[in-house]
Design a protein around this motif. Structure first.
Motif, short mmCIF file in Angstrom:
data_model
loop_
_atom_site.label_atom_id
_atom_site.label_comp_id
_atom_site.label_asym_id
_atom_site.label_seq_id
_atom_site.Cartn_x
_atom_site.Cartn_y
_atom_site.Cartn_z
N MET A 120 45.13 32.97 49.52
CA MET A 120 44.16 31.93 49.13
C MET A 120 44.06 31.87 47.61
N LEU A 121 44.06 30.66 47.07
CA LEU A 121 43.99 30.49 45.62
C LEU A 121 42.55 30.33 45.16
N THR A 122 42.31 30.79 43.92
CA THR A 122 41.01 30.51 43.32
C THR A 122 40.96 29.02 42.94
N ALA A 123 39.76 28.54 42.61
CA ALA A 123 39.60 27.13 42.25
C ALA A 123 40.45 26.78 41.03
N LYS A 124 40.47 27.65 40.01
CA LYS A 124 41.24 27.39 38.80
C LYS A 124 42.74 27.41 39.08
N GLN A 125 43.19 28.35 39.91
CA GLN A 125 44.60 28.41 40.26
C GLN A 125 45.02 27.13 40.98
N GLN A 126 44.19 26.64 41.89
CA GLN A 126 44.50 25.42 42.62
C GLN A 126 44.50 24.21 41.68
N GLN A 127 43.53 24.17 40.78
CA GLN A 127 43.50 23.08 39.79
C GLN A 127 44.79 23.04 38.98
N LEU A 128 45.20 24.20 38.50
CA LEU A 128 46.39 24.25 37.66
C LEU A 128 47.63 23.87 38.45
N LEU A 129 47.76 24.37 39.67
CA LEU A 129 48.93 24.06 40.50
C LEU A 129 49.04 22.55 40.73
N LEU A 130 47.93 21.91 41.06
CA LEU A 130 47.96 20.47 41.30
C LEU A 130 48.24 19.69 40.02
N PHE A 131 47.69 20.17 38.90
CA PHE A 131 47.94 19.49 37.63
C PHE A 131 49.41 19.56 37.25
N ILE A 132 50.04 20.73 37.41
CA ILE A 132 51.46 20.88 37.10
C ILE A 132 52.29 19.97 38.00
N LYS A 133 51.99 19.96 39.31
CA LYS A 133 52.73 19.13 40.26
C LYS A 133 52.61 17.66 39.90
N HIS A 134 51.40 17.22 39.61
CA HIS A 134 51.16 15.81 39.25
C HIS A 134 51.92 15.45 37.97
N HIS A 135 51.88 16.34 36.99
CA HIS A 135 52.54 16.08 35.70
C HIS A 135 54.06 15.99 35.88
N LEU A 136 54.64 16.87 36.71
CA LEU A 136 56.08 16.84 36.98
C LEU A 136 56.49 15.55 37.67
N GLU A 137 55.72 15.11 38.66
CA GLU A 137 56.08 13.90 39.40
C GLU A 137 55.89 12.64 38.56
N ARG A 138 54.95 12.71 37.61
CA ARG A 138 54.68 11.54 36.78
C ARG A 138 55.67 11.41 35.63
N GLY A 139 56.03 12.54 34.99
CA GLY A 139 56.86 12.45 33.79
C GLY A 139 58.15 13.22 33.83
N GLY A 140 58.36 14.05 34.86
CA GLY A 140 59.61 14.78 34.98
C GLY A 140 59.68 16.07 34.19
N VAL A 141 58.63 16.41 33.43
CA VAL A 141 58.61 17.65 32.66
C VAL A 141 57.30 18.38 32.91
N SER A 142 57.33 19.68 32.69
CA SER A 142 56.11 20.48 32.85
C SER A 142 55.12 20.14 31.74
N PRO A 143 53.83 20.25 32.01
CA PRO A 143 52.86 20.06 30.93
C PRO A 143 52.92 21.22 29.94
N SER A 144 52.50 20.97 28.71
CA SER A 144 52.45 22.04 27.72
C SER A 144 51.25 22.94 28.01
N PHE A 145 51.25 24.12 27.43
CA PHE A 145 50.12 25.04 27.62
C PHE A 145 48.84 24.42 27.05
N GLU A 146 48.97 23.67 25.96
CA GLU A 146 47.80 23.01 25.39
C GLU A 146 47.24 21.97 26.35
N GLU A 147 48.12 21.19 26.98
CA GLU A 147 47.68 20.20 27.95
C GLU A 147 47.01 20.85 29.15
N MET A 148 47.57 21.97 29.62
CA MET A 148 46.97 22.67 30.75
C MET A 148 45.61 23.26 30.37
N LYS A 149 45.51 23.81 29.15
CA LYS A 149 44.24 24.37 28.70
C LYS A 149 43.15 23.30 28.65
#
Length: 225
Positions: free
Chosen positions: A1-30
């Motif tokens: 089971m993921l924590t709320a922050k872990q789930q937020q980050l996982l979904l954000f990375i997935k969304h960013h990859l599908e939208r732009g084809g690259v991983s988000p930067s650490f600054e964007e994730m922060k």
């Protein structure tokens, strides 16, 4: 089971990859997760990696691949961070300050060959706090031409990969596709001036077309033994 922050980050990375084809930067994730430190992002990424939800692609500073989603989240919401946010933010666990990232070590800056041609099999462990967003590599400094900038022979220059630079930045410049050097970068009309940080050396001036920027200085590591 993921924590709320872990789930937020996982979904954000997935969304960013599908939208732009690259991983988000650490600054964007922060910023997306409203964290005060990028080392908190490194902790979350490590936790997701340990649980098999993501993996880091080798020799690339910000390349992530999402392997799976938690049960019940087969589709990605339009606003993944908001969708995964809890009603109340849980108290944050103190963030570790000793996170490290392995970056490719491309040899000595005075090796006289293009950066792309240098061996990339070695790596250097770097404190995450020294690196910002983007892709990075390391070079071992040879010579004393930048000593007045605090860059000594044998230091490891941490380089953010880029093809552009502003006047006054310290850059890795490739001259005539053969000789790489670490110098201050300045433009003079249609020419480029590469300035050392040592009064014993003169500036190097070239036609702009002879110089290609391969990165800018992001940090420095020094060993004392």
């Amino acid at each position: 089971m993921l924590t709320a922050k872990q789930q937020q980050l996982l979904l954000f990375i997935k969304h960013h990859l599908e939208r732009g084809g690259v991983s988000p930067s650490f600054e964007e994730m922060k910023e997306a997760l409203d964290l005060k430190s990028k080392s908190g992002i490194h902790r979350l990424i490590s936790a997701l990696e340990e649980r098999g939800f993501i993996r880091r692609l080798p020799n690339r500073a910000r390349a992530l691949e999402v392997l799976k989603l938690p049960d019940g989240l087969a589709t990605i919401p339009a606003n993944p961070v908001a969708a995964a946010a809890p009603a109340k933010a849980a108290p944050q666990i103190p963030i570790a300050a000793n996170d490290v990232i392995d970056v490719p070590l491309h040899g000595r800056i005075a090796a006289g060959v293009p950066i792309e041609a240098l061996e990339g099999s070695n790596s250097l462990s770097v404190p995450a706090a020294l690196l910002g967003s983007g892709e990075h590599y390391a070079l071992e400094v040879a010579g004393d031409s930048m000593v007045e900038a605090g860059i000594l022979d044998g230091d490891f220059a941490l380089i953010q990969r880029t093809e552009t630079a502003r006047d006054g930045q310290i850059v890795v410049a490739l001259i005539d596709e053969s000789d790489a050097t670490l110098k201050y970068f300045r433009r003079e009309g249609g020419r480029v001036r590469l300035d050392p940080a040592n009064g014993a050396y003169e500036a190097q001036i070239y036609e702009a077309g002879r110089v290609r920027i391969q990165g800018k200085l992001a940090g420095l590591l020094r060993r004392y033994n």
